[in-house]
Design a protein around this motif. Structure first.
Motif, PDB file in Angstrom:
ATOM      1  N   ALA A 293       1.285   6.901   2.583  1.00 30.00           N
ATOM      2  CA  ALA A 293       2.435   6.085   2.938  1.00 30.00           C
ATOM      3  C   ALA A 293       2.859   5.180   1.787  1.00 30.00           C
ATOM      4  O   ALA A 293       4.050   4.932   1.573  1.00 30.00           O
ATOM      5  N   ALA A 294       1.878   4.690   1.030  1.00 31.55           N
ATOM      6  CA  ALA A 294       2.168   3.742  -0.053  1.00 31.55           C
ATOM      7  C   ALA A 294       2.615   4.430  -1.332  1.00 31.55           C
ATOM      8  O   ALA A 294       3.520   3.946  -2.031  1.00 31.55           O
ATOM      9  N   PHE A 295       1.994   5.567  -1.664  1.00 26.25           N
ATOM     10  CA  PHE A 295       2.240   6.182  -2.970  1.00 26.25           C
ATOM     11  C   PHE A 295       2.804   7.598  -2.913  1.00 26.25           C
ATOM     12  O   PHE A 295       3.239   8.129  -3.937  1.00 26.25           O
ATOM     13  N   GLY A 296       2.775   8.220  -1.742  1.00 27.40           N
ATOM     14  CA  GLY A 296       3.161   9.622  -1.664  1.00 27.40           C
ATOM     15  C   GLY A 296       1.931  10.490  -1.851  1.00 27.40           C
ATOM     16  O   GLY A 296       0.946  10.329  -1.148  1.00 27.40           O
ATOM     17  N   SER A 297       1.939  11.357  -2.821  1.00 25.05           N
ATOM     18  CA  SER A 297       0.817  12.258  -3.082  1.00 25.05           C
ATOM     19  C   SER A 297      -0.121  11.665  -4.131  1.00 25.05           C
ATOM     20  O   SER A 297       0.168  10.642  -4.757  1.00 25.05           O
TER      21      SER A 297
END
Length: 207
Positions: free
Chosen positions: A51-55
């Motif tokens: 949620a915070a950084f993606g992958s």
């Protein structure tokens, strides 16, 4: 009943998370760092990490870009110095300070370390870093040219060659830091290099 807040509060500090992630990438490379290990180190769940950084690739990308821009910011400070000797002294001192950051849990320069050999195939981080370092060298060359106009460097000095040499020394200091050299060793090396260039006396590279 009280209204719920519109979003779940962050469980971590983003800057701290990037430092923790960079440490793992430094130690294990991109491929050798699992999403689970990252989540554990950051103290969050895998879903919160996504949620915070993606992958994982997105997190690696942001970590490398963050550190690359931090190294580049040293040039902003250095080229503002009044003499070329002071420019180079500040450049080396500031870079050494960034390369050896005990508070970040790892020595060395992330963008020149072996980490850059092992990157995600979906990222173009190396191109970003290369372009940024080329721009830094160009800014340094322009600063040398300005010094030549006011007689701050010996007549006939080739600004392109000198800036290339200084960048080579910069990369050498970064590599030595990656191999475990500390502030004292790196500073002594920088001072000798400046003295050999006849730009300053040994002992004038200050943190």
């Amino acid at each position: 009943m009280a209204d719920k807040s519109p979003g779940r509060p962050r469980e971590f500090d983003r800057d701290d998370a990037l430092r923790a992630a960079a440490t793992l990438f430094w130690q294990h490379g991109f491929s050798g760092t699992s999403t689970r290990a990252l989540a554990t180190s950051l103290g969050i769940s895998s879903s919160s990490l996504y949620a915070a950084f993606g992958s994982k690739a997105d997190l690696f990308d942001e970590a490398v870009r963050t550190y690359a821009l931090r190294y580049s910011a040293v040039y902003d400070v250095a080229i503002a110095e009044p003499t070329l000797a002071q420019v180079i002294s500040r450049l080396f001192a500031g870079s050494i300070s960034e390369f050896v950051r005990a508070d970040d849990g790892h020595p060395g320069c992330l963008t020149s370390s072996a980490v850059m050999v092992d990157t995600s195939a979906t990222l173009d981080v190396r191109t970003f870093v290369t372009d940024l370092q080329r721009r830094d060298e160009e800014r340094l060359r322009n600063r040398i040219e300005r010094s030549a106009l006011v007689g701050d460097v010996p007549s006939g000095t080739d600004a392109a060659t000198l800036s290339s040499l200084l960048q080579t020394l910069w990369h050498g200091l970064a590599t030595r830091a990656d191999l475990g050299a500390g502030v004292t060793e790196l500073t002594s090396t920088a001072e000798l290099a400046i003295a050999l260039l006849s730009l300053e006396r040994p002992g004038d590279v200050s943190q």
